[in-house]
Design a protein around this motif. Structure first.
Motif, PDB file in Angstrom:
ATOM      1  N   THR A  97       0.839  -1.200   0.000  1.00  0.00           N
ATOM      2  CA  THR A  97       0.000   0.000   0.000  1.00  0.00           C
ATOM      3  C   THR A  97       0.873   1.248   0.000  1.00  0.00           C
ATOM      4  OG1 THR A  97      -0.129   0.041   2.423  1.00  0.00           O
ATOM      5  CG2 THR A  97      -1.880  -1.148   1.251  1.00  0.00           C
ATOM      6  N   GLY A  98       0.249   2.364  -0.347  1.00  0.00           N
ATOM      7  CA  GLY A  98       0.948   3.635  -0.383  1.00  0.00           C
ATOM      8  C   GLY A  98       0.181   4.707   0.372  1.00  0.00           C
ATOM      9  N   THR A  99       0.755   5.892   0.426  1.00  0.00           N
ATOM     10  CA  THR A  99       0.178   7.022   1.135  1.00  0.00           C
ATOM     11  C   THR A  99       0.078   8.213   0.187  1.00  0.00           C
ATOM     12  OG1 THR A  99       1.157   6.273   3.201  1.00  0.00           O
ATOM     13  CG2 THR A  99       0.455   8.553   3.125  1.00  0.00           C
ATOM     14  N   LEU A 100      -1.036   8.920   0.268  1.00  0.00           N
ATOM     15  CA  LEU A 100      -1.242  10.127  -0.539  1.00  0.00           C
ATOM     16  C   LEU A 100      -1.614  11.269   0.390  1.00  0.00           C
ATOM     17  CD1 LEU A 100      -1.586  11.597  -3.267  1.00  0.00           C
ATOM     18  CD2 LEU A 100      -3.950  10.775  -3.279  1.00  0.00           C
ATOM     19  N   THR A 101      -0.899  12.381   0.269  1.00  0.00           N
ATOM     20  CA  THR A 101      -1.213  13.598   0.993  1.00  0.00           C
ATOM     21  C   THR A 101      -1.691  14.628  -0.016  1.00  0.00           C
ATOM     22  OG1 THR A 101       0.519  13.126   2.604  1.00  0.00           O
ATOM     23  CG2 THR A 101      -0.313  15.389   2.526  1.00  0.00           C
TER      24      THR A 101
END
Length: 121
Positions: free
Chosen positions: A30-34
């Protein structure tokens, strides 16, 4: 009987350790988006703005969202544990939207400049 019980128990334990060697993967999935929301006229972040994310533009406009979060005092909304996919984002009060490819194991930031001082109705 007692000796064979311990041999079978040891064999099952050993095979369980081989099959389920660990819960922590070295390859994240999984990844992270800001998403940072800025007012383009004043170049200031917009706090307490609801940001939506979706898997397609059509889903975004039809209000089928993956998640929605309010921005913090710095205009940032943090979306964690996203699957690797193109993610579309929009705000509650403005007609601006954008898209970003989310990659596994990478923290990404998208800046959204809202396009009009007139909020949505």
């Amino acid at each position: 009987m007692r000796k064979s019980f311990f041999i079978i128990l040891s064999a099952l334990t050993f095979s369980g350790l081989i099959l389920f060697s660990g819960c922590n993967s070295k390859n994240p999935s999984t990844g992270t988006l800001t998403v940072i929301v800025f007012d383009y006229m004043t170049n200031t972040p917009i706090p307490n703005e609801l940001v939506y994310i979706s898997t397609s533009y059509l889903n975004l406009k039809n209000h089928v969202w993956i998640n929605s979060l309010y921005t913090d005092a710095n205009g940032r909304a943090y979306f964690h544990d996203l699957m690797p996919i193109v993610t579309f984002y929009d705000t509650e009060h403005w007609e601006s939207y954008g898209a970003m490819q989310v990659y596994a194991g990478i923290d990404q930031t998208a800046v959204l400049f809202v396009n009009s001082p007139v909020p949505k109705k």
